[in-house]
Each structure stands twice: as C-alpha cells, then as structure tokens.
Design a protein around this motif. Structure first.
Motif, PDB file in Angstrom:
ATOM      1  N   VAL A 140       7.879  -4.814   4.368  1.00 39.47           N
ATOM      2  CA  VAL A 140       7.082  -3.200   4.466  1.00 39.47           C
ATOM      3  C   VAL A 140       8.340  -2.280   4.607  1.00 39.47           C
ATOM      4  CG1 VAL A 140       5.744  -1.821   6.076  1.00 39.47           C
ATOM      5  CG2 VAL A 140       5.049  -4.077   5.002  1.00 39.47           C
ATOM      6  N   VAL A 141       8.754  -1.144   3.375  1.00 33.88           N
ATOM      7  CA  VAL A 141      10.053  -0.162   4.387  1.00 33.88           C
ATOM      8  C   VAL A 141       9.122   0.913   4.079  1.00 33.88           C
ATOM      9  CG1 VAL A 141      11.255  -1.496   2.796  1.00 33.88           C
ATOM     10  CG2 VAL A 141      10.190   0.153   1.632  1.00 33.88           C
ATOM     11  N   ALA A 142       8.372   1.522   3.480  1.00 35.54           N
ATOM     12  CA  ALA A 142       6.999   2.477   3.880  1.00 35.54           C
ATOM     13  C   ALA A 142       6.042   2.649   3.740  1.00 35.54           C
ATOM     14  CB  ALA A 142       7.725   3.948   3.416  1.00 35.54           C
ATOM     15  N   ARG A 143       4.896   3.858   4.606  1.00 39.29           N
ATOM     16  CA  ARG A 143       3.840   3.628   4.805  1.00 39.29           C
ATOM     17  C   ARG A 143       3.453   4.407   4.123  1.00 39.29           C
ATOM     18  NH1 ARG A 143      -0.757   6.184   8.045  1.00 39.29           N
ATOM     19  NH2 ARG A 143      -2.469   5.128   6.856  1.00 39.29           N
ATOM     20  N   ILE A 144       2.192   4.521   2.828  1.00 37.54           N
ATOM     21  CA  ILE A 144       2.140   6.417   2.196  1.00 37.54           C
ATOM     22  C   ILE A 144       0.361   6.565   2.755  1.00 37.54           C
ATOM     23  CG2 ILE A 144       1.885   7.327  -0.047  1.00 37.54           C
ATOM     24  CD1 ILE A 144       3.863   4.790  -1.638  1.00 37.54           C
ATOM     25  N   GLY A 145       0.610   8.271   2.317  1.00 32.88           N
ATOM     26  CA  GLY A 145      -0.504   8.006   3.611  1.00 32.88           C
ATOM     27  C   GLY A 145      -1.398   8.426   2.214  1.00 32.88           C
ATOM     28  N   ARG A 146      -2.903   9.933   2.998  1.00 30.31           N
ATOM     29  CA  ARG A 146      -3.546  10.190   1.764  1.00 30.31           C
ATOM     30  C   ARG A 146      -2.878  11.125   1.204  1.00 30.31           C
ATOM     31  NH1 ARG A 146      -8.394  11.598   5.716  1.00 30.31           N
ATOM     32  NH2 ARG A 146      -6.637  12.857   6.809  1.00 30.31           N
ATOM     33  N   ALA A 147      -3.241  11.509  -0.910  1.00 29.75           N
ATOM     34  CA  ALA A 147      -2.879  12.376  -0.917  1.00 29.75           C
ATOM     35  C   ALA A 147      -4.234  14.399  -0.308  1.00 29.75           C
ATOM     36  CB  ALA A 147      -3.385  12.837  -2.688  1.00 29.75           C
ATOM     37  N   HIS A 148      -3.088  15.101  -0.393  1.00 29.42           N
ATOM     38  CA  HIS A 148      -3.784  16.395   0.306  1.00 29.42           C
ATOM     39  C   HIS A 148      -3.139  17.922  -0.526  1.00 29.42           C
ATOM     40  CE1 HIS A 148      -0.265  17.285   2.348  1.00 29.42           C
ATOM     41  NE2 HIS A 148       0.197  15.965   3.149  1.00 29.42           N
TER      42      HIS A 148
ATOM     43  N   VAL B 125       8.252   6.135   7.102  1.00 33.01           N
ATOM     44  CA  VAL B 125       9.062   5.056   6.630  1.00 33.01           C
ATOM     45  C   VAL B 125       8.990   3.575   8.072  1.00 33.01           C
ATOM     46  CG1 VAL B 125      11.951   4.944   6.748  1.00 33.01           C
ATOM     47  CG2 VAL B 125      10.894   7.112   5.606  1.00 33.01           C
ATOM     48  N   ARG B 126       9.160   3.100   7.870  1.00 35.50           N
ATOM     49  CA  ARG B 126       9.379   2.170   8.731  1.00 35.50           C
ATOM     50  C   ARG B 126       9.884   1.400   8.168  1.00 35.50           C
ATOM     51  NH1 ARG B 126       2.917  -0.367   9.684  1.00 35.50           N
ATOM     52  NH2 ARG B 126       2.283   2.337  10.141  1.00 35.50           N
ATOM     53  N   THR B 127      11.550   1.459   8.587  1.00 32.86           N
ATOM     54  CA  THR B 127      12.592   0.553   8.314  1.00 32.86           C
ATOM     55  C   THR B 127      14.110   1.147   8.502  1.00 32.86           C
ATOM     56  OG1 THR B 127      14.358  -0.333   6.400  1.00 32.86           O
ATOM     57  CG2 THR B 127      13.399   1.945   6.371  1.00 32.86           C
ATOM     58  N   ASP B 128      14.880   0.350   9.490  1.00 34.40           N
ATOM     59  CA  ASP B 128      15.743   0.927  10.558  1.00 34.40           C
ATOM     60  C   ASP B 128      17.053   1.184   9.239  1.00 34.40           C
ATOM     61  OD1 ASP B 128      16.451  -1.403   9.039  1.00 34.40           O
ATOM     62  OD2 ASP B 128      17.659  -2.993  10.302  1.00 34.40           O
TER      63      ASP B 128
END
Length: 34
Positions: free
Chosen positions: A4-12, A22-25
């Motif tokens: 897991v390197v990132a989480r994509i949120g909802r479209a708006h 972003v979920r990476t160091d």
C-alpha cells in the motif's frame, strides 16, 4: 503480497477530482517518474 503506497479518496467536484492520502515513508521514490 500487496504493497500500500496511497489511498485514493472519493471523487468530488465538477471534474471528478480525487484526494490521495500517501501512506509511504519515501513518496518521492515510490511515486516518481519511470
């Protein structure tokens, strides 16, 4: 194995833009060109 390197949120918005959490160091190495 999943990495897991990132989480994509909802479209708006009108154009359907999304937010990215972003979920990476080292994002500049993981998400760089190439």
């Amino acid at each position: 194995m999943q990495l897991v390197v990132a989480r994509i949120g909802r479209a708006h918005g009108i154009k359907g833009e999304v937010t990215v959490e972003v979920r990476t160091d080292e994002p500049e190495l993981r998400l760089g060109p190439g």
